[in-house]
Design an enzyme around this catalytic site. Structure first.
Site, PDB file in Angstrom:
ATOM      1  N   ASP A   6      16.776 -50.959  37.633  1.00 19.78           N
ATOM      2  CA  ASP A   6      18.090 -51.003  36.999  1.00 19.78           C
ATOM      3  C   ASP A   6      18.647 -49.583  37.027  1.00 19.78           C
ATOM      4  OD1 ASP A   6      20.307 -51.197  35.396  1.00 19.78           O
ATOM      5  OD2 ASP A   6      19.209 -51.712  33.555  1.00 19.78           O
ATOM      6  N   GLY A   8      21.327 -47.403  36.011  1.00 19.89           N
ATOM      7  CA  GLY A   8      22.438 -47.341  35.061  1.00 19.89           C
ATOM      8  C   GLY A   8      23.207 -46.035  35.153  1.00 19.89           C
ATOM      9  N   GLY A   9      24.185 -45.898  34.261  1.00 22.29           N
ATOM     10  CA  GLY A   9      25.035 -44.720  34.258  1.00 22.29           C
ATOM     11  C   GLY A   9      24.306 -43.436  33.906  1.00 22.29           C
ATOM     12  N   LEU A  11      20.455 -43.537  33.027  1.00 19.40           N
ATOM     13  CA  LEU A  11      19.036 -43.628  33.348  1.00 19.40           C
ATOM     14  C   LEU A  11      18.750 -44.744  34.356  1.00 19.40           C
ATOM     15  CD1 LEU A  11      17.606 -43.349  29.686  1.00 19.40           C
ATOM     16  CD2 LEU A  11      17.716 -41.505  31.371  1.00 19.40           C
ATOM     17  N   LYS A  13      15.891 -47.353  35.299  1.00 18.77           N
ATOM     18  CA  LYS A  13      14.691 -47.968  34.743  1.00 18.77           C
ATOM     19  C   LYS A  13      14.005 -48.804  35.829  1.00 18.77           C
ATOM     20  CE  LYS A  13      17.888 -48.498  32.303  1.00 18.77           C
ATOM     21  NZ  LYS A  13      19.214 -47.777  32.257  1.00 18.77           N
ATOM     22  N   GLU A  71      24.177 -57.303  37.417  1.00 18.09           N
ATOM     23  CA  GLU A  71      23.492 -56.732  36.258  1.00 18.09           C
ATOM     24  C   GLU A  71      23.382 -57.674  35.049  1.00 18.09           C
ATOM     25  OE1 GLU A  71      25.174 -53.043  34.944  1.00 18.09           O
ATOM     26  OE2 GLU A  71      23.799 -52.912  33.251  1.00 18.09           O
ATOM     27  N   GLY A 123      25.556 -44.948  23.727  1.00 17.32           N
ATOM     28  CA  GLY A 123      24.639 -43.808  23.840  1.00 17.32           C
ATOM     29  C   GLY A 123      25.284 -42.588  24.486  1.00 17.32           C
ATOM     30  N   GLY A 124      26.228 -42.834  25.387  1.00 22.91           N
ATOM     31  CA  GLY A 124      26.929 -41.726  26.021  1.00 22.91           C
ATOM     32  C   GLY A 124      27.823 -40.980  25.037  1.00 22.91           C
ATOM     33  N   SER A 227      18.496 -48.060  26.081  1.00 26.09           N
ATOM     34  CA  SER A 227      17.725 -46.825  25.887  1.00 26.09           C
ATOM     35  C   SER A 227      18.223 -45.998  24.702  1.00 26.09           C
ATOM     36  CB  SER A 227      17.790 -45.951  27.136  1.00 26.09           C
ATOM     37  OG  SER A 227      17.406 -46.680  28.274  1.00 26.09           O
TER      38      SER A 227
HETATM   39  P1  ADP Z   1      22.525 -46.977  31.248  1.00 22.75           P
HETATM   40  O1  ADP Z   1      21.931 -48.239  31.828  1.00 22.75           O
HETATM   41  O2  ADP Z   1      24.005 -46.995  31.108  1.00 22.75           O
HETATM   42  O3  ADP Z   1      22.000 -45.741  31.902  1.00 22.75           O
HETATM   43  P2  ADP Z   1      20.619 -46.902  29.022  1.00 22.75           P
HETATM   44  O4  ADP Z   1      20.299 -48.205  28.392  1.00 22.75           O
HETATM   45  O5  ADP Z   1      19.602 -46.329  29.933  1.00 22.75           O
HETATM   46  O6  ADP Z   1      22.049 -46.968  29.712  1.00 22.75           O
HETATM   47  O7  ADP Z   1      20.942 -45.880  27.849  1.00 22.75           O
HETATM   48  C1  ADP Z   1      21.429 -44.578  28.057  1.00 22.75           C
HETATM   49  C2  ADP Z   1      21.411 -43.829  26.727  1.00 22.75           C
HETATM   50  O8  ADP Z   1      20.056 -43.709  26.282  1.00 22.75           O
HETATM   51  C3  ADP Z   1      21.924 -42.402  26.781  1.00 22.75           C
HETATM   52  O9  ADP Z   1      23.329 -42.340  26.649  1.00 22.75           O
HETATM   53  C4  ADP Z   1      21.208 -41.757  25.610  1.00 22.75           C
HETATM   54  O10 ADP Z   1      21.909 -41.970  24.404  1.00 22.75           O
HETATM   55  C5  ADP Z   1      19.891 -42.533  25.518  1.00 22.75           C
HETATM   56  N1  ADP Z   1      18.692 -41.842  26.064  1.00 22.75           N
HETATM   57  C6  ADP Z   1      17.408 -42.173  25.749  1.00 22.75           C
HETATM   58  N2  ADP Z   1      16.530 -41.374  26.364  1.00 22.75           N
HETATM   59  C7  ADP Z   1      17.254 -40.500  27.107  1.00 22.75           C
HETATM   60  C8  ADP Z   1      16.917 -39.426  27.970  1.00 22.75           C
HETATM   61  N3  ADP Z   1      15.638 -39.064  28.195  1.00 22.75           N
HETATM   62  N4  ADP Z   1      17.911 -38.772  28.596  1.00 22.75           N
HETATM   63  C9  ADP Z   1      19.185 -39.109  28.394  1.00 22.75           C
HETATM   64  N5  ADP Z   1      19.578 -40.107  27.574  1.00 22.75           N
HETATM   65  C10 ADP Z   1      18.640 -40.806  26.921  1.00 22.75           C
END
Ligand code: ADP
Length: 268
Positions: A6, A8-9, A11, A13, A71, A123-124, A227
């Site tokens: 996956d 994402g924007g 991270l 996974k 997705e 989270g962003g 995350s």
């Molecule tokens: P996406 O699929 O959009 O990438 P995620 O579910 O992976 O989203 O969540 C991204 C969010 O997780 C970030 O905006 C931040 O708040 C949080 N986060 C957790 N661990 C980390 C890390 N090691 N580095 C950056 N962000 C992290």
């Protein structure tokens, strides 16, 4: 070996099976090359399925050898598997709220999923506002600092406005996030206080939007993934408490942030 990814924007996974268990890994979305090296160095015959906003980009770097899937479908599929393992009693009618870089809200009824809403608060927003207001860039440091913060120095509660008089709603509810202007002018809040207040605001907005969706779609349970809950018990606790106050039951899936990757793995 089959690998679900996956991208994402923020991270990337990944999920793959070793013996009977699923193993997970995370990479930064800013270094997709790391994902490519990891795949080619760790697996002899990788069979890959990618989902997420950066799936096209990552697929090109993998010489278009990978399959891609939508997705939302992948996430819903992964969630079903994780729920089956962790909350067997959870009914088939629920919302899931994916708190990633942004927040996306979905309704699941039997095996059908539908995206029903979302908010750019996620989270962003934590990463961006934390940087702007405190200068902290590192995620681990920001959640650690926030754990010692006191929102009482930044947020106005209902009881602060009513000053001892009996308020018509719970005095402990937030009346205004970052609304304690007078006391902030008198004493500028610490980085910890500000970070805790940012997390509080994000959590409260997410619950406000999600719980209304839960009413609209007539569901009792809200499953939170993403995350943004990683190493961040503060966000989890606020969302847990506010969801219950809104009369809905919150669930936090272990490894929920890997739902998309698991779903991609399952579609191979
Ligand atoms: P996406 O699929 O959009 O990438 P995620 O579910 O992976 O989203 O969540 C991204 C969010 O997780 C970030 O905006 C931040 O708040 C949080 N986060 C957790 N661990 C980390 C890390 N090691 N580095 C950056 N962000 C992290």
């Amino acid at each position: 070996t089959k690998i679900g990814i996956d991208a994402g924007g923020t991270l990337v996974k990944t999920a793959y099976r070793k013996n009977e268990t699923i193993l997970y890994q995370t990479f930064s979305s800013y270094n997709l090359g790391d994902v490519v090296s990891w795949v080619y160095e760790s697996f002899e015959n990788p069979i890959i399925c990618i989902t997420g906003g950066k799936s096209q980009l990552l697929s090109e770097k993998l010489n278009d050898s990978a399959k891609t899937v939508v997705e939302f479908e992948a996430t819903a599929r992964g969630i079903q598997l994780l729920i089956g393992e962790q909350y067997e009693s959870l009914k088939t009618n629920f919302l899931f709220v994916n708190v990633g870089t942004g927040t996306s809200i979905h309704h699941v009824n039997d095996m059908e999923q539908q995206r029903v809403g979302g908010t750019g608060i996620g989270g962003g927003t934590l990463m961006g506002l934390a940087y702007l207001l405190t200068g902290v860039e590192d995620y681990a440091r920001m959640v650690q600092l926030a754990s010692n913060g006191d929102r009482g120095n930044t947020d106005l509660k209902v009881k602060d406005i009513f000053e001892g008089a009996l308020p018509p709603i719970s005095g402990d509810l937030t009346a205004s996030n970052f609304g304690k202007r007078e006391s902030m002018i008198a004493q500028y809040p610490s980085a910890s206080d500000i970070l805790a207040a940012i997390i509080g605001m994000i959590g409260e907005v997410i619950v406000t939007v999600s719980s209304q969706m839960a009413v609209q779609y007539n569901v009792d349970s809200i499953v939170y993934i993403g995350s943004s809950f990683r190493s961040n018990p503060l966000l989890r606790d606020i969302i847990d408490e506010y969801t219950r106050l809104a009369g809905k039951e919150p669930f936090f899936l272990k490894d929920g942030e890997y739902s998309g990757a698991v779903g991609a793995l399952l579609s191979l």
